[in-house]
Design a protein around this motif. Structure first.
Motif, PDB file in Angstrom:
ATOM      1  N   UNK A 188      27.081   9.739  28.862  1.00 44.00           N
ATOM      2  CA  UNK A 188      27.142   9.847  27.405  1.00 44.00           C
ATOM      3  C   UNK A 188      27.876   8.690  26.764  1.00 44.00           C
ATOM      4  N   UNK A 189      28.650   7.931  27.571  1.00 40.93           N
ATOM      5  CA  UNK A 189      29.380   6.780  27.029  1.00 40.93           C
ATOM      6  C   UNK A 189      28.408   5.671  26.652  1.00 40.93           C
ATOM      7  N   UNK A 190      28.816   4.853  25.703  1.00 41.35           N
ATOM      8  CA  UNK A 190      28.037   3.685  25.295  1.00 41.35           C
ATOM      9  C   UNK A 190      28.619   2.470  26.001  1.00 41.35           C
ATOM     10  N   UNK A 191      27.755   1.722  26.693  1.00 44.68           N
ATOM     11  CA  UNK A 191      28.194   0.531  27.412  1.00 44.68           C
ATOM     12  C   UNK A 191      27.397  -0.671  26.906  1.00 44.68           C
ATOM     13  N   UNK A 192      27.942  -1.849  27.147  1.00 43.86           N
ATOM     14  CA  UNK A 192      27.296  -3.083  26.703  1.00 43.86           C
ATOM     15  C   UNK A 192      26.866  -3.889  27.922  1.00 43.86           C
ATOM     16  N   UNK A 193      25.680  -4.472  27.836  1.00 44.87           N
ATOM     17  CA  UNK A 193      25.193  -5.277  28.936  1.00 44.87           C
ATOM     18  C   UNK A 193      24.191  -6.306  28.460  1.00 44.87           C
ATOM     19  N   UNK A 194      23.822  -7.181  29.373  1.00 49.63           N
ATOM     20  CA  UNK A 194      22.871  -8.249  29.067  1.00 49.63           C
ATOM     21  C   UNK A 194      21.573  -8.017  29.850  1.00 49.63           C
ATOM     22  N   UNK A 195      20.443  -8.135  29.157  1.00 43.09           N
ATOM     23  CA  UNK A 195      19.143  -7.960  29.801  1.00 43.09           C
ATOM     24  C   UNK A 195      18.964  -9.070  30.834  1.00 43.09           C
ATOM     25  N   UNK A 196      18.816  -8.662  32.096  1.00 35.43           N
ATOM     26  CA  UNK A 196      18.784  -9.620  33.194  1.00 35.43           C
ATOM     27  C   UNK A 196      17.362  -9.956  33.638  1.00 35.43           C
ATOM     28  N   UNK A 197      16.560  -8.920  33.899  1.00 33.53           N
ATOM     29  CA  UNK A 197      15.203  -9.147  34.393  1.00 33.53           C
ATOM     30  C   UNK A 197      14.338  -7.937  34.084  1.00 33.53           C
ATOM     31  N   UNK A 240      23.253   3.770  26.141  1.00 36.70           N
ATOM     32  CA  UNK A 240      23.977   4.997  26.478  1.00 36.70           C
ATOM     33  C   UNK A 240      23.796   5.307  27.969  1.00 36.70           C
ATOM     34  N   UNK A 241      24.875   5.661  28.625  1.00 38.85           N
ATOM     35  CA  UNK A 241      24.843   6.007  30.037  1.00 38.85           C
ATOM     36  C   UNK A 241      24.309   7.432  30.172  1.00 38.85           C
ATOM     37  N   UNK A 242      23.165   7.595  30.869  1.00 33.62           N
ATOM     38  CA  UNK A 242      22.560   8.926  30.985  1.00 33.62           C
ATOM     39  C   UNK A 242      22.645   9.478  32.407  1.00 33.62           C
ATOM     40  N   UNK A 243      22.943   8.615  33.375  1.00 27.07           N
ATOM     41  CA  UNK A 243      23.109   9.113  34.738  1.00 27.07           C
ATOM     42  C   UNK A 243      23.898   8.084  35.553  1.00 27.07           C
ATOM     43  N   UNK A 244      24.777   8.594  36.415  1.00 24.09           N
ATOM     44  CA  UNK A 244      25.578   7.710  37.252  1.00 24.09           C
ATOM     45  C   UNK A 244      25.736   8.351  38.624  1.00 24.09           C
ATOM     46  N   UNK A 245      25.532   7.545  39.666  1.00 24.42           N
ATOM     47  CA  UNK A 245      25.614   8.031  41.044  1.00 24.42           C
ATOM     48  C   UNK A 245      26.506   7.077  41.831  1.00 24.42           C
ATOM     49  N   UNK A 246      27.843   7.352  41.868  1.00 23.73           N
ATOM     50  CA  UNK A 246      28.773   6.443  42.566  1.00 23.73           C
ATOM     51  C   UNK A 246      28.460   6.296  44.045  1.00 23.73           C
ATOM     52  N   UNK A 247      27.973   7.360  44.659  1.00 21.34           N
ATOM     53  CA  UNK A 247      27.712   7.313  46.097  1.00 21.34           C
ATOM     54  C   UNK A 247      26.613   6.308  46.426  1.00 21.34           C
ATOM     55  N   UNK A 248      25.536   6.347  45.652  1.00 18.59           N
ATOM     56  CA  UNK A 248      24.420   5.430  45.879  1.00 18.59           C
ATOM     57  C   UNK A 248      24.461   4.207  44.967  1.00 18.59           C
ATOM     58  N   UNK A 249      25.541   4.120  44.176  1.00 20.44           N
ATOM     59  CA  UNK A 249      25.741   2.962  43.297  1.00 20.44           C
ATOM     60  C   UNK A 249      24.573   2.781  42.317  1.00 20.44           C
ATOM     61  N   UNK A 250      24.102   3.876  41.743  1.00 17.91           N
ATOM     62  CA  UNK A 250      22.994   3.819  40.803  1.00 17.91           C
ATOM     63  C   UNK A 250      23.463   4.174  39.393  1.00 17.91           C
ATOM     64  N   UNK A 251      22.951   3.409  38.450  1.00 13.10           N
ATOM     65  CA  UNK A 251      23.330   3.599  37.047  1.00 13.10           C
ATOM     66  C   UNK A 251      22.055   3.620  36.205  1.00 13.10           C
ATOM     67  N   UNK A 252      21.866   4.673  35.437  1.00 11.89           N
ATOM     68  CA  UNK A 252      20.709   4.772  34.549  1.00 11.89           C
ATOM     69  C   UNK A 252      21.164   4.713  33.101  1.00 11.89           C
ATOM     70  N   UNK A 253      20.487   3.833  32.348  1.00 10.67           N
ATOM     71  CA  UNK A 253      20.859   3.602  30.953  1.00 10.67           C
ATOM     72  C   UNK A 253      19.711   3.981  30.029  1.00 10.67           C
TER      73      UNK A 253
END
Length: 557
Positions: A188-197, A240-253
């Motif tokens: 639910x947090x808002x994060x900032x990033x740069x479009x990479x590919x 907006x961060x909608x899913x995070x998986x620390x174990x598999x290091x996956x982040x869905x925005x």
């Protein structure tokens, strides 16, 4: 004597100063060529202004290296540059030992990598493979870039290059950033990033050296076909961060979750029966999707596209981007579905089908399509009727419809039946001329005589081609004369007579079963009876006209 005493004291003031020593002095005077620095011990040092990137102010503190204890006019010769170099050497040595990052600048491309300026005339060599965490396609792109490096191998001499690695620093920094990210952020947090590919299923966003996935379905509440239509490479965006998986290091925005879901207010803004005029966003075999607004699409099923046309491929009618009008037929907020109808905005020809195409009326129509069982014929007003292959001819069988007609032919058809509820119109070609067995029955009722042509001889009788293009059967028991006994030889005698005329009597006509029973015997019997009756009539006339007295008088004369 006094002068000697002063000189002795002056020389004693240098007793604690050694060549190469770094001391801190205070700027006491400056001009266009030199900066005078009081290094203590009642002595001043002179520093060329070209050793300063920015000229200091009187009173500023400056670290210098003692080069000579005595200079011109009793001045100490000092060097700011050497002091910086010596301090830099200590700093770099310590950084190499402790693997702490140092600031450097890519200055030029050399064989195998880059020359990196570490400051104070110290140079480093950064192999190309250690310049970045990803492969550097164009080495020139890093020239002039300032960043931190880890010293793999340090050389104190400014003439030799230390070996440095920017990649090692970046990997360490990325890992720190990633660990901090997973520890501090929440869904639910808002994060900032740069479009990479980009990929076919979305875009990767750089969140500080590590990536998050912006899936194509999370770019907009509406239909997305090209990710590049919503974000650009290098663009810095908030997600907006909608899913995070620390174990598999996956982040869905998600980009679409930066705005409210339009479905939450759909019911307040749209009603059943309302007409919308919007573009088609997707075409499938079962219908077309129409964008009611970004994030909300409705489906016009193939059955709702036309009152009359059987649409099997909507692409034959519409293209993506076409703007069409449709009526809202219903919606399901839980499933996020809206049903639309296009044909509802047009007059329904099936409401007046029985008046427009009455049963029994003949129309000239165009053959639209052939199928195994028959053909569809365009009657007009968008109505197609179906001509079954069995309704083409009364006494001729077709294996396939193309034996009778082909697509594009204009043919005459009669409306056989109309079913408004099932939306079906049955057509007939053979009924235009009427049932030939019915027509034959009217022209040749039972016991009437008819002449036909022998068309076939079988074990059970003889077939006769009759007027009206129908056939009748003379059973084997009905062949020959009435006084002639039945024999199989009688049937055989007709085999050589195919094509010859044969007069028979009609025993029975059944239009339903399309059968006609004939008799040669009955025809001959009736002929014999007729001839005998005529003979008897002629005899009676002869008796009536006989006068014996006239005959006697004739003889006497």
């Amino acid at each position: 004597m006094e002068n000697e005493t002063q000189m002795t004291q002056y020389l004693k003031s240098f007793a604690g100063i050694e060549d190469g020593q770094i001391v801190t002095g205070t700027v006491v005077q400056l001009n266009n060529d030199y900066v005078l620095v009081d290094v203590g011990y009642k002595s001043e040092g002179r520093i060329p202004v070209n050793e300063f990137m920015e000229l200091p102010q009187i009173g500023d503190k400056v670290n210098v290296t003692i080069i000579k204890k005595e200079g011109i006019g009793g001045q100490v010769v000092v060097s700011k540059k050497r002091a910086e170099a010596k301090e830099k050497a200590e700093t770099l040595k310590k950084a190499a030992e402790e693997k702490t990052p140092v600031l450097g600048k890519f200055v030029k491309v050399i064989k195998g990598g880059y020359e990196v300026d570490l400051g104070a005339d110290y140079k480093g060599f950064c192999p190309l493979s250690k310049a970045d965490v990803s492969r550097v396609e164009d080495p020139e792109t890093l020239i002039g870039k300032t960043d931190y490096f880890i010293i793999d191998k340090f050389h104190a001499s400014s003439k030799m290059k230390s070996v440095v690695s920017r990649k090692e620093y970046l990997e360490k920094k990325i890992q720190e950033n990633k660990e901090k990210f997973f520890q501090t952020v929440q869904i639910g947090d808002v994060v900032e990033g740069e479009v990479k590919s980009f990929t076919s299923f979305g875009a990767f966003i750089d969140l500080g050296g590590f990536d998050g996935l912006l899936h194509i379905n999370d770019m907009s509440w509406g239909h997305v076909t090209r990710p590049k239509d919503y974000v650009k490479k290098g663009q810095v965006i908030q997600l907006r961060l909608i899913n995070i998986d620390p174990e598999n290091q996956k982040i869905n925005l998600s980009l679409k979750h930066m705005e409210a879901d339009p479905w939450t207010t759909f019911e307040q803004r749209y009603q059943v029966g309302e007409v919308i005029t919007k573009p088609i966003t997707k075409i499938t075999a079962f219908g077309v999707f129409i964008e009611i607004e970004p994030g909300i699409e409705g489906l016009a099923h193939v059955s709702e596209l036309s009152w009359t046309r059987r649409v099997t491929n909507p692409r034959e009618i519409y293209n993506i981007g076409d703007v069409v009008s449709a009526q809202i037929l219903g919606y399901d907020l839980d499933k996020k579905r809206v049903s639309l109808g296009i044909k509802q905005l047009l007059a329904n020809p099936w409401d007046t089908i029985e008046e427009d195409f009455p049963v029994g009326k003949v129309f000239t129509g165009k053959v639209a399509k052939l199928v195994n069982a028959g053909a569809y014929v365009e009657l007009g007003n968008g109505i197609d009727g179906f001509l079954h292959i069995d309704d083409v001819a009364w006494n001729k069988k077709f294996n396939h419809m193309n034996q009778f007609c082909k697509a594009g032919d204009m043919i005459d058809v009669m409306v056989k039946s109309v079913d408004p509820e099932a939306r079906r119109v049955r057509l007939s070609v053979k009924d235009i001329t009427g049932n030939p067995w019915e027509n034959f029955k009217k022209s040749y009722p039972r016991n009437s005589t008819v002449t036909g042509t022998i068309s076939n001889v079988t074990d059970f009788g003889v077939f006769v081609k009759l007027p009206g293009d129908v056939e009748g059967l003379v059973g084997k028991s009905q062949l020959g004369s009435p006084d002639e006994d039945y024999s199989d030889r009688i049937v055989d005698s007709y085999k050589d007579r195919i094509g010859e005329p044969l007069t028979v009597t009609v025993l029975d006509v059944n239009p339903v079963s399309q059968k006609i029973s004939l008799s040669e015997k009955e025809c001959i019997r009736r002929k014999q009876q007729s001839d005998y009756a005529q003979y008897m009539e002629s005899k009676e006339e002869d008796i009536d006209t006989y006068n014996p007295f006239a005959e006697i008088l004739k003889e006497k004369n």
